[in-house]
Design an enzyme around this catalytic site. Structure first.
Site, mmCIF file in Angstrom:
data_model
loop_
_atom_site.group_PDB
_atom_site.id
_atom_site.type_symbol
_atom_site.label_atom_id
_atom_site.label_comp_id
_atom_site.label_asym_id
_atom_site.label_seq_id
_atom_site.Cartn_x
_atom_site.Cartn_y
_atom_site.Cartn_z
ATOM 1 C CG ASP A 47 60.404 103.833 22.562
ATOM 2 O OD1 ASP A 47 60.560 103.784 23.800
ATOM 3 O OD2 ASP A 47 61.357 103.855 21.759
ATOM 4 C CE LYS A 60 65.207 101.856 25.076
ATOM 5 N NZ LYS A 60 64.551 103.059 25.611
ATOM 6 C CG ASP A 72 66.181 103.815 28.802
ATOM 7 O OD1 ASP A 72 67.066 104.361 29.477
ATOM 8 O OD2 ASP A 72 65.948 104.112 27.614
ATOM 9 C CE LYS A 79 68.385 107.634 28.480
ATOM 10 N NZ LYS A 79 67.110 107.018 28.060
ATOM 11 C CG ASP A 106 67.006 113.323 42.815
ATOM 12 O OD1 ASP A 106 67.532 114.027 43.697
ATOM 13 O OD2 ASP A 106 65.817 113.432 42.481
ATOM 14 C CB THR A 138 73.370 110.046 21.056
ATOM 15 O OG1 THR A 138 72.022 109.677 21.322
ATOM 16 C CG2 THR A 138 74.281 108.903 21.382
ATOM 17 N NE ARG A 156 66.028 103.474 12.403
ATOM 18 C CZ ARG A 156 65.886 103.543 13.737
ATOM 19 N NH1 ARG A 156 66.470 102.646 14.514
ATOM 20 N NH2 ARG A 156 65.151 104.479 14.288
ATOM 21 C CD GLN A 198 68.166 107.047 16.974
ATOM 22 O OE1 GLN A 198 69.040 107.851 17.284
ATOM 23 N NE2 GLN A 198 67.569 106.259 17.852
ATOM 24 N NE ARG A 218 61.693 105.576 15.961
ATOM 25 C CZ ARG A 218 62.290 106.767 15.868
ATOM 26 N NH1 ARG A 218 61.619 107.794 15.380
ATOM 27 N NH2 ARG A 218 63.539 106.928 16.260
HETATM 28 O O1 C5P Z 1 63.026 103.629 17.290
HETATM 29 P P1 C5P Z 1 64.496 103.638 17.613
HETATM 30 O O2 C5P Z 1 65.230 102.385 17.209
HETATM 31 O O3 C5P Z 1 65.177 104.908 17.140
HETATM 32 O O4 C5P Z 1 64.502 103.668 19.220
HETATM 33 C C1 C5P Z 1 65.676 103.727 19.945
HETATM 34 C C2 C5P Z 1 65.380 103.673 21.409
HETATM 35 O O5 C5P Z 1 66.613 103.914 22.097
HETATM 36 C C3 C5P Z 1 64.406 104.722 21.923
HETATM 37 O O6 C5P Z 1 63.735 104.168 23.045
HETATM 38 C C4 C5P Z 1 65.308 105.862 22.353
HETATM 39 O O7 C5P Z 1 64.754 106.637 23.372
HETATM 40 C C5 C5P Z 1 66.516 105.088 22.881
HETATM 41 N N1 C5P Z 1 67.758 105.846 22.857
HETATM 42 C C6 C5P Z 1 68.305 106.386 21.712
HETATM 43 N N2 C5P Z 1 69.478 107.066 21.763
HETATM 44 C C7 C5P Z 1 70.119 107.207 22.925
HETATM 45 C C8 C5P Z 1 69.596 106.654 24.092
HETATM 46 C C9 C5P Z 1 68.399 105.962 24.025
HETATM 47 O O8 C5P Z 1 67.743 106.248 20.649
HETATM 48 N N3 C5P Z 1 71.268 107.832 22.955
#
Ligand code: C5P
Length: 243
Positions: A17, A39, A66, A68, A71, A125, A187, A196, A217
């Site tokens: 990201d 990703k 990713d 998504k 359309d 989510t 995590r 999150q 992250r």
């Molecule tokens: O930094 P972190 O581990 O929270 O990043 C999670 C990644 O997964 C990000 O790219 C986020 O957009 C993606 N993601 C998410 N939850 C979802 C779908 C995708 O955190 N339900």
């Protein structure tokens, strides 16, 4: 034509990201393609485009694109066909686009190659019962995830789902061992969740039925991303060794 990677698929997917290609590539260069896939999401792809996918493939990584897609069937099929031509490992669509859209996407990818897997997102989510009601759906998020999961896997024949780790065990029971379940929101036990809301450890996600986890992250912002990625990958391996 990109070459096909026949090595076992990694269970760790690092979310790149970043806001520019050079930062993403600099991080990728510190990681090991035998331990993780990468990703690429909206922001990075809008900035860096398919050139970046080529740079990541050249470094030896499998890539999850990713974006998504959601359309009309013809448009989503064309986007998925174009994604498959870049050689990405995973591409995804919104299951709420419907059966015909998902089937068109899958057929388009299979016209190009047999190794790009198509995943579906069920309910984001970030959505809760109130979000579903706002859009006219009276069902609970869990019931809607179940319905869309069946539509994507049992009916459209897609290879897997992106889902929260909290949903993984229910989806495994519902859909069996076949589909790939990719879960973000992961995590380590002692870490903060950032933004999150509901997080799981790598071990509990795999035990709940995840096939691969997405981690952003905790790796990309670690003092040493290579060390952090290795720790996640080894934790995942240990779960498998103990089974
Ligand atoms: O930094 P972190 O581990 O929270 O990043 C999670 C990644 O997964 C990000 O790219 C986020 O957009 C993606 N993601 C998410 N939850 C979802 C779908 C995708 O955190 N339900």
């Amino acid at each position: 034509m990109p070459t096909v990677d026949h090595s076992p698929a990694p269970r760790l997917i690092v979310a790149l990201d970043f806001a520019d290609a050079d930062s993403a590539v600099a991080l990728a260069q510190r990681l090991d393609p035998s331990l993780c896939a990468l990703k690429v999401g909206f922001e990075l792809f809008v900035v860096a485009g398919p050139d970046l996918l080529g740079r990541l493939h050249d470094l030896g990584f499998r890539v999850f694109l990713d974006l998504k897609f959601h359309d009309i069937p013809n448009t989503v099929a064309a986007a998925c066909r174009a994604a498959a031509r870049t050689g990405v490992w995973l591409v995804n669509v919104h299951a709420s686009g419907g059966l015909q859209m998902m089937q068109a996407a899958h057929e388009a990818v299979r016209e190009v190659n047999d190794h790009t897997a198509v995943l579906a997102v069920t309910v984001l989510t970030s959505s809760d019962a109130q979000t579903l009601r706002e859009t006219g759906l009276q069902r609970s998020p869990e019931a809607h995830v179940r319905l869309l999961g069946n539509l994507a896997i049992a009916q459209a024949g897609l290879e897997g789902l992106v889902c929260s780790a909290q949903e993984a065990s229910m989806l495994r029971e519902e859909l069996g061992s076949g589909p790939m379940l990719v879960t973000p929101g992961i995590r380590l036990p002692d870490a903060t969740g950032d933004d999150q809301r509901r997080v799981m450890t790598p071990e509990s996600a795999l035990k709940a039925g995840a096939s691969a986890i997405v981690v952003g992250r905790p790796i990309t912002r670690a003092a040493d991303p290579a060390v952090a990625a290795t720790e996640f990958a080894h934790r995942l391996e240990r779960v498998f060794e103990s089974h």
